[in-house]
Design a protein around this motif. Structure first.
Motif, PDB file in Angstrom:
ATOM      1  N   ALA A   1       8.004 -57.040 -90.201  1.00  0.00           N
ATOM      2  CA  ALA A   1       6.602 -56.295 -90.174  1.00  0.00           C
ATOM      3  C   ALA A   1       5.679 -57.212 -89.565  1.00  0.00           C
ATOM      4  CB  ALA A   1       6.244 -56.217 -91.606  1.00  0.00           C
ATOM      5  N   ALA A   2       4.980 -56.877 -88.568  1.00  0.00           N
ATOM      6  CA  ALA A   2       3.760 -57.597 -87.790  1.00  0.00           C
ATOM      7  C   ALA A   2       4.791 -59.015 -87.420  1.00  0.00           C
ATOM      8  CB  ALA A   2       2.490 -57.953 -88.742  1.00  0.00           C
ATOM      9  N   ARG A   3       5.615 -58.903 -86.859  1.00  0.00           N
ATOM     10  CA  ARG A   3       6.289 -60.173 -86.138  1.00  0.00           C
ATOM     11  C   ARG A   3       6.797 -61.248 -87.255  1.00  0.00           C
ATOM     12  NH1 ARG A   3       2.585 -60.927 -81.260  1.00  0.00           N
ATOM     13  NH2 ARG A   3       2.790 -58.683 -80.322  1.00  0.00           N
ATOM     14  N   GLN A   4       6.854 -60.588 -88.436  1.00  0.00           N
ATOM     15  CA  GLN A   4       7.382 -61.971 -89.472  1.00  0.00           C
ATOM     16  C   GLN A   4       8.471 -60.946 -90.230  1.00  0.00           C
ATOM     17  OE1 GLN A   4       4.629 -63.077 -92.483  1.00  0.00           O
ATOM     18  NE2 GLN A   4       3.176 -61.459 -91.963  1.00  0.00           N
ATOM     19  N   THR A   5       9.216 -61.841 -90.887  1.00  0.00           N
ATOM     20  CA  THR A   5      10.156 -61.409 -92.008  1.00  0.00           C
ATOM     21  C   THR A   5       9.869 -61.432 -93.124  1.00  0.00           C
ATOM     22  OG1 THR A   5      12.031 -62.080 -90.216  1.00  0.00           O
ATOM     23  CG2 THR A   5      12.543 -61.487 -92.473  1.00  0.00           C
ATOM     24  N   ILE A   6       9.938 -60.347 -94.140  1.00  0.00           N
ATOM     25  CA  ILE A   6       9.461 -60.384 -95.195  1.00  0.00           C
ATOM     26  C   ILE A   6      10.599 -60.120 -96.198  1.00  0.00           C
ATOM     27  CG2 ILE A   6       8.250 -58.948 -97.006  1.00  0.00           C
ATOM     28  CD1 ILE A   6       6.326 -58.263 -94.751  1.00  0.00           C
ATOM     29  N   LYS A   7      10.955 -60.828 -97.221  1.00  0.00           N
ATOM     30  CA  LYS A   7      12.035 -60.600 -98.482  1.00  0.00           C
ATOM     31  C   LYS A   7      11.303 -60.654 -99.687  1.00  0.00           C
ATOM     32  CE  LYS A   7      15.738 -63.714 -99.757  1.00  0.00           C
ATOM     33  NZ  LYS A   7      16.298 -65.049 -99.730  1.00  0.00           N
ATOM     34  N   LEU A   8      11.736 -59.299-100.139  1.00  0.00           N
ATOM     35  CA  LEU A   8      10.938 -58.831-101.490  1.00  0.00           C
ATOM     36  C   LEU A   8      12.366 -58.698-102.428  1.00  0.00           C
ATOM     37  CD1 LEU A   8       8.663 -56.117-100.552  1.00  0.00           C
ATOM     38  CD2 LEU A   8       7.971 -58.548-101.228  1.00  0.00           C
ATOM     39  N   LYS A   9      12.162 -59.139-103.694  1.00  0.00           N
ATOM     40  CA  LYS A   9      13.297 -58.769-104.741  1.00  0.00           C
ATOM     41  C   LYS A   9      12.997 -57.301-104.816  1.00  0.00           C
ATOM     42  CE  LYS A   9      12.668 -63.282-106.918  1.00  0.00           C
ATOM     43  NZ  LYS A   9      12.293 -63.795-108.248  1.00  0.00           N
ATOM     44  N   ARG A  10      14.211 -56.631-105.136  1.00  0.00           N
ATOM     45  CA  ARG A  10      14.566 -55.172-105.143  1.00  0.00           C
ATOM     46  C   ARG A  10      13.780 -54.643-106.194  1.00  0.00           C
ATOM     47  NH1 ARG A  10      19.429 -52.855-103.136  1.00  0.00           N
ATOM     48  NH2 ARG A  10      18.784 -50.635-102.926  1.00  0.00           N
ATOM     49  N   HIS A  11      13.813 -55.588-107.590  1.00  0.00           N
ATOM     50  CA  HIS A  11      13.313 -55.176-108.732  1.00  0.00           C
ATOM     51  C   HIS A  11      11.897 -55.300-108.817  1.00  0.00           C
ATOM     52  CE1 HIS A  11      13.532 -59.311-109.793  1.00  0.00           C
ATOM     53  NE2 HIS A  11      12.594 -59.136-110.660  1.00  0.00           N
ATOM     54  N   ASP A  12      11.316 -55.879-107.809  1.00  0.00           N
ATOM     55  CA  ASP A  12       9.756 -55.932-107.846  1.00  0.00           C
ATOM     56  C   ASP A  12       9.240 -54.888-106.951  1.00  0.00           C
ATOM     57  OD1 ASP A  12       9.481 -58.364-109.209  1.00  0.00           O
ATOM     58  OD2 ASP A  12       9.394 -59.556-107.083  1.00  0.00           O
ATOM     59  N   ILE A  13       9.990 -53.805-106.258  1.00  0.00           N
ATOM     60  CA  ILE A  13       9.495 -52.686-105.357  1.00  0.00           C
ATOM     61  C   ILE A  13       9.493 -51.370-106.582  1.00  0.00           C
ATOM     62  CG2 ILE A  13       9.889 -51.314-103.550  1.00  0.00           C
ATOM     63  CD1 ILE A  13      11.467 -53.627-102.550  1.00  0.00           C
ATOM     64  N   LEU A  14       8.418 -50.970-106.684  1.00  0.00           N
ATOM     65  CA  LEU A  14       8.055 -49.484-107.613  1.00  0.00           C
ATOM     66  C   LEU A  14       8.571 -48.581-106.583  1.00  0.00           C
ATOM     67  CD1 LEU A  14       4.532 -50.137-109.210  1.00  0.00           C
ATOM     68  CD2 LEU A  14       6.856 -50.274-110.027  1.00  0.00           C
ATOM     69  N   PHE A  15       8.043 -48.298-105.434  1.00  0.00           N
ATOM     70  CA  PHE A  15       8.513 -47.452-104.876  1.00  0.00           C
ATOM     71  C   PHE A  15       8.189 -47.748-103.098  1.00  0.00           C
ATOM     72  CE2 PHE A  15       4.308 -45.911-105.863  1.00  0.00           C
ATOM     73  CZ  PHE A  15       3.672 -45.392-104.806  1.00  0.00           C
ATOM     74  N   ILE A  16       8.795 -46.929-102.053  1.00  0.00           N
ATOM     75  CA  ILE A  16       8.286 -47.285-100.767  1.00  0.00           C
ATOM     76  C   ILE A  16       8.022 -45.795-100.134  1.00  0.00           C
ATOM     77  CG2 ILE A  16       9.451 -47.504 -98.387  1.00  0.00           C
ATOM     78  CD1 ILE A  16      11.177 -49.546 -99.773  1.00  0.00           C
ATOM     79  N   GLN A  17       6.627 -45.742 -99.603  1.00  0.00           N
ATOM     80  CA  GLN A  17       6.124 -44.465 -99.109  1.00  0.00           C
ATOM     81  C   GLN A  17       6.193 -44.382 -97.779  1.00  0.00           C
ATOM     82  OE1 GLN A  17       2.229 -43.955-100.748  1.00  0.00           O
ATOM     83  NE2 GLN A  17       2.229 -41.726 -99.887  1.00  0.00           N
ATOM     84  N   ASN A  18       6.486 -43.472 -97.047  1.00  0.00           N
ATOM     85  CA  ASN A  18       6.650 -43.202 -95.525  1.00  0.00           C
ATOM     86  C   ASN A  18       5.508 -42.336 -95.192  1.00  0.00           C
ATOM     87  OD1 ASN A  18       7.206 -43.099 -92.885  1.00  0.00           O
ATOM     88  ND2 ASN A  18       8.794 -41.617 -93.199  1.00  0.00           N
ATOM     89  N   SER A  19       4.648 -42.808 -94.212  1.00  0.00           N
ATOM     90  CA  SER A  19       3.644 -41.861 -93.545  1.00  0.00           C
ATOM     91  C   SER A  19       3.582 -42.261 -92.068  1.00  0.00           C
ATOM     92  CB  SER A  19       2.235 -42.171 -94.267  1.00  0.00           C
ATOM     93  OG  SER A  19       1.854 -43.316 -94.356  1.00  0.00           O
ATOM     94  N   ASP A  20       4.064 -41.227 -91.395  1.00  0.00           N
ATOM     95  CA  ASP A  20       4.183 -41.122 -89.905  1.00  0.00           C
ATOM     96  C   ASP A  20       4.819 -42.513 -89.521  1.00  0.00           C
ATOM     97  OD1 ASP A  20       3.107 -38.776 -89.561  1.00  0.00           O
ATOM     98  OD2 ASP A  20       1.038 -39.399 -89.624  1.00  0.00           O
ATOM     99  N   ASN A  21       3.965 -43.471 -88.763  1.00  0.00           N
ATOM    100  CA  ASN A  21       4.675 -44.559 -88.253  1.00  0.00           C
ATOM    101  C   ASN A  21       4.658 -45.774 -89.116  1.00  0.00           C
ATOM    102  OD1 ASN A  21       5.414 -43.375 -85.779  1.00  0.00           O
ATOM    103  ND2 ASN A  21       3.161 -43.856 -84.960  1.00  0.00           N
ATOM    104  N   TYR A  22       4.192 -45.536 -90.628  1.00  0.00           N
ATOM    105  CA  TYR A  22       3.882 -46.520 -91.278  1.00  0.00           C
ATOM    106  C   TYR A  22       4.774 -46.508 -92.452  1.00  0.00           C
ATOM    107  CZ  TYR A  22      -0.114 -47.701 -88.265  1.00  0.00           C
ATOM    108  OH  TYR A  22      -1.028 -47.821 -87.304  1.00  0.00           O
ATOM    109  N   VAL A  23       5.102 -47.521 -93.125  1.00  0.00           N
ATOM    110  CA  VAL A  23       5.824 -47.509 -94.368  1.00  0.00           C
ATOM    111  C   VAL A  23       4.885 -48.498 -95.362  1.00  0.00           C
ATOM    112  CG1 VAL A  23       7.827 -48.190 -95.655  1.00  0.00           C
ATOM    113  CG2 VAL A  23       8.241 -47.046 -93.336  1.00  0.00           C
TER     114      VAL A  23
END
Length: 167
Positions: free
Chosen positions: A139-161
């Motif tokens: 995302a924005a030229r950087q790598t992001i690493k998130l713990k799976r259990h910290d994610i509530l949900f992922i929402q897709n809207s057109d070109n963005y997540v």
């Protein structure tokens, strides 16, 4: 103190009942008592206790050490032997089952309490560690690493997540 579920395998019902009363005073959950190999296996399969308090001499042709061998192969259950047997041959047989404690009868309430707490601590420490799961994305030229259990949900809207986190 956690209310561990405990099964008592002891063929002398007066002793088993006394142990159950002591365990209840110490705020443990007694899931049942059994006096023979077949009763013990049925109880363990039905209740899947956290801990077995296991006498070596029980009714029938199979002893408590054989119960421990079966449990070690089929269940993830801590084992403490409570027995009057302390001879070398018995101890050598018991060592094969890798119990977390061995109390010689008669024992005191405090000895039982201490043995249970230390046994359960060691049992829990010996459990395989869960591998932390991550989701990695760009995302924005950087790598992001998130713990799976910290994610509530992922929402897709057109070109963005949008990633919604628990914090």
């Amino acid at each position: 103190m956690s209310a561990y579920s405990i099964a008592i395998i002891e063929d002398e019902m007066v002793i088993a009942t006394t142990i159950a009363q002591v365990l209840k005073e110490l705020q443990y959950d007694v899931v049942g008592k059994a006096g023979s190999y077949s009763e013990a296996i049925a109880l363990i399969e039905r209740t899947e206790p956290d801990l077995l308090l296991l006498d070596i001499r029980i009714s029938g042709s199979r002893d408590g050490i054989e119960v421990a061998k079966y449990v070690k192969e089929h269940f993830n259950c801590a084992i403490i032997f409570l027995t009057a047997n302390s001879d070398r041959a018995t101890i050598d047989r018991v060592k094969e089952t890798e119990p977390l404690a061995y109390l010689v009868k008669p024992f005191q309430k405090e000895d039982l309490h201490t043995a249970i707490e230390i046994a359960m601590l060691n049992h829990q420490r010996n459990q395989p560690k869960k591998k932390e799961e991550y989701i990695i994305f760009q995302a924005a030229r950087q790598t992001i690493k998130l713990k799976r259990h910290d994610i509530l949900f992922i929402q897709n809207s057109d070109n963005y997540v949008q990633v919604h986190l628990s914090d």
